[in-house]
Design a protein around this motif. Structure first.
Motif, PDB file in Angstrom:
ATOM      1  N   ILE A 153       1.990   3.266 -16.873  1.00 18.38           N
ATOM      2  CA  ILE A 153       1.567   2.334 -15.827  1.00 18.38           C
ATOM      3  C   ILE A 153       0.927   1.101 -16.454  1.00 18.38           C
ATOM      4  CG2 ILE A 153      -0.005   2.016 -13.867  1.00 18.38           C
ATOM      5  CD1 ILE A 153       0.574   4.940 -13.120  1.00 18.38           C
ATOM      6  N   LYS A 154       1.490  -0.055 -16.083  1.00 18.79           N
ATOM      7  CA  LYS A 154       0.981  -1.340 -16.554  1.00 18.79           C
ATOM      8  C   LYS A 154       0.028  -1.916 -15.508  1.00 18.79           C
ATOM      9  CE  LYS A 154       5.355  -2.195 -18.851  1.00 18.79           C
ATOM     10  NZ  LYS A 154       6.610  -2.957 -18.803  1.00 18.79           N
ATOM     11  N   THR A 155      -0.742  -2.909 -15.910  1.00 22.67           N
ATOM     12  CA  THR A 155      -1.699  -3.496 -14.965  1.00 22.67           C
ATOM     13  C   THR A 155      -1.008  -4.025 -13.711  1.00 22.67           C
ATOM     14  OG1 THR A 155      -1.649  -5.574 -16.182  1.00 22.67           O
ATOM     15  CG2 THR A 155      -3.466  -4.091 -16.654  1.00 22.67           C
ATOM     16  N   ASN A 156       0.160  -4.631 -13.849  1.00 22.95           N
ATOM     17  CA  ASN A 156       0.809  -5.171 -12.653  1.00 22.95           C
ATOM     18  C   ASN A 156       1.293  -4.070 -11.714  1.00 22.95           C
ATOM     19  OD1 ASN A 156       2.811  -4.596 -14.563  1.00 22.95           O
ATOM     20  ND2 ASN A 156       4.240  -6.038 -13.644  1.00 22.95           N
ATOM     21  N   ASP A 157       1.493  -2.840 -12.202  1.00 21.48           N
ATOM     22  CA  ASP A 157       1.814  -1.714 -11.320  1.00 21.48           C
ATOM     23  C   ASP A 157       0.633  -1.411 -10.398  1.00 21.48           C
ATOM     24  OD1 ASP A 157       4.386  -1.219 -12.437  1.00 21.48           O
ATOM     25  OD2 ASP A 157       3.464  -0.049 -14.061  1.00 21.48           O
ATOM     26  N   LEU A 158      -0.572  -1.559 -10.915  1.00 23.92           N
ATOM     27  CA  LEU A 158      -1.775  -1.262 -10.136  1.00 23.92           C
ATOM     28  C   LEU A 158      -2.006  -2.262  -9.002  1.00 23.92           C
ATOM     29  CD1 LEU A 158      -4.171  -0.236 -13.031  1.00 23.92           C
ATOM     30  CD2 LEU A 158      -3.161   1.266 -11.303  1.00 23.92           C
ATOM     31  N   LEU A 159      -1.348  -3.400  -9.071  1.00 23.66           N
ATOM     32  CA  LEU A 159      -1.474  -4.390  -8.002  1.00 23.66           C
ATOM     33  C   LEU A 159      -0.857  -3.880  -6.697  1.00 23.66           C
ATOM     34  CD1 LEU A 159      -0.574  -7.634  -9.983  1.00 23.66           C
ATOM     35  CD2 LEU A 159      -2.850  -6.798  -9.393  1.00 23.66           C
ATOM     36  N   LYS A 160      -0.118  -2.792  -6.778  1.00 23.95           N
ATOM     37  CA  LYS A 160       0.552  -2.218  -5.601  1.00 23.95           C
ATOM     38  C   LYS A 160      -0.305  -1.192  -4.867  1.00 23.95           C
ATOM     39  CE  LYS A 160       4.884  -2.898  -7.967  1.00 23.95           C
ATOM     40  NZ  LYS A 160       5.763  -2.284  -8.926  1.00 23.95           N
ATOM     41  N   ILE A 161      -1.555  -1.034  -5.259  1.00 22.10           N
ATOM     42  CA  ILE A 161      -2.426  -0.064  -4.589  1.00 22.10           C
ATOM     43  C   ILE A 161      -2.548  -0.422  -3.102  1.00 22.10           C
ATOM     44  CG2 ILE A 161      -4.564  -1.285  -5.130  1.00 22.10           C
ATOM     45  CD1 ILE A 161      -5.850   1.544  -5.486  1.00 22.10           C
ATOM     46  N   ARG A 162      -2.614   0.597  -2.284  1.00 24.33           N
ATOM     47  CA  ARG A 162      -2.695   0.385  -0.829  1.00 24.33           C
ATOM     48  C   ARG A 162      -4.128   0.004  -0.426  1.00 24.33           C
ATOM     49  NH1 ARG A 162      -5.114   5.174   0.851  1.00 24.33           N
ATOM     50  NH2 ARG A 162      -4.729   6.920  -0.541  1.00 24.33           N
ATOM     51  N   ASN A 163      -4.251  -0.570   0.751  1.00 31.33           N
ATOM     52  CA  ASN A 163      -5.541  -0.899   1.374  1.00 31.33           C
ATOM     53  C   ASN A 163      -6.413  -1.839   0.546  1.00 31.33           C
ATOM     54  OD1 ASN A 163      -4.864   0.822   3.512  1.00 31.33           O
ATOM     55  ND2 ASN A 163      -5.724   2.580   2.444  1.00 31.33           N
ATOM     56  N   LYS A 164      -5.806  -2.701  -0.216  1.00 31.69           N
ATOM     57  CA  LYS A 164      -6.595  -3.630  -1.040  1.00 31.69           C
ATOM     58  C   LYS A 164      -6.817  -4.934  -0.280  1.00 31.69           C
ATOM     59  CE  LYS A 164      -2.574  -5.539  -3.448  1.00 31.69           C
ATOM     60  NZ  LYS A 164      -1.519  -4.894  -2.726  1.00 31.69           N
ATOM     61  N   GLU A 165      -7.897  -5.591  -0.668  1.00 34.33           N
ATOM     62  CA  GLU A 165      -8.211  -6.901  -0.109  1.00 34.33           C
ATOM     63  C   GLU A 165      -8.648  -7.795  -1.260  1.00 34.33           C
ATOM     64  OE1 GLU A 165     -11.644  -8.872   2.710  1.00 34.33           O
ATOM     65  OE2 GLU A 165     -11.129  -6.762   3.035  1.00 34.33           O
ATOM     66  N   ILE A 166      -7.987  -8.916  -1.416  1.00 36.11           N
ATOM     67  CA  ILE A 166      -8.347  -9.831  -2.500  1.00 36.11           C
ATOM     68  C   ILE A 166      -9.689 -10.485  -2.162  1.00 36.11           C
ATOM     69  CG2 ILE A 166      -7.028 -11.742  -1.542  1.00 36.11           C
ATOM     70  CD1 ILE A 166      -6.422 -12.593  -4.475  1.00 36.11           C
TER      71      ILE A 166
END
Length: 185
Positions: A153-166
């Protein structure tokens, strides 16, 4: 009832390793960390143990305004907050505390970091790279699902986490949290 949040911090510092990762993998943010408070004075990850030594790495407690981030003033970041249940929050803190209790036995997984480029998972018991650590914490606490093993898992894969808010994207030196802990740009 208080809301519980975790914070995922993705960063690009400008270190030679960060530059190499972003060039080879074509991702913007090479580093990932997890935090349990929005002051970002304590974030957890795997990286440099000392800002001036790129070859000595392991489990680290980071501060968004100190260490490598202070040394490389053009560092950029993307910060997400993720609402979690109290059970999930406590479970993640427990997972991180497990690392804290024996932090000196953990090392940086340089071999795994380069193996990921060839899509070869290399899991070493006490060795992690940043996204491997963060994803393992999130997966173990049922906040992130992936068909990949954490060692792929690369860092950009983690950008797909659910329920996130920038909550912020930009230069780290333009970001700070006021005493009232409200986010200010």
């Amino acid at each position: 009832m208080n809301d519980n949040y975790i914070y995922l911090v993705f960063s690009k510092t400008g270190t030679w390793l960060s530059r190499l990762i972003t060039i080879i993998s074509k991702i913007k943010y090479a580093h990932s960390s997890i935090s349990f408070d929005k002051s970002f004075t304590t974030m957890y990850s795997f990286g440099r143990l000392h800002p001036n030594n790129p070859f000595l790495g392991g489990f680290v407690e980071e501060n968004l305004h100190e260490g490598v981030y202070k040394k490389f003033i053009a560092s950029e970041c993307l910060i997400y907050k993720v609402k979690v249940s109290e059970i999930e929050f406590n479970s993640m803190k427990k997972e991180v505390n497990r690392f804290l209790e024996e932090k000196y036995k953990y090392k940086y997984n340089f071999i795994g970091l380069f193996a990921i480029l060839a899509n070869i998972p290399i899991k070493r018991k006490t060795h992690y790279f940043c996204s491997e650590f963060v994803s393992e914490i999130l997966i173990n606490c049922n906040l992130y699902e992936s068909n990949k093993t954490p060692s792929l898992i690369k860092t950009n894969d983690l950008l797909k986490i659910r329920n996130k808010e920038i909550i912020y994207e930009g230069y780290i030196n333009n970001y700070y949290v006021s005493e009232e802990l409200s986010i200010v740009e």
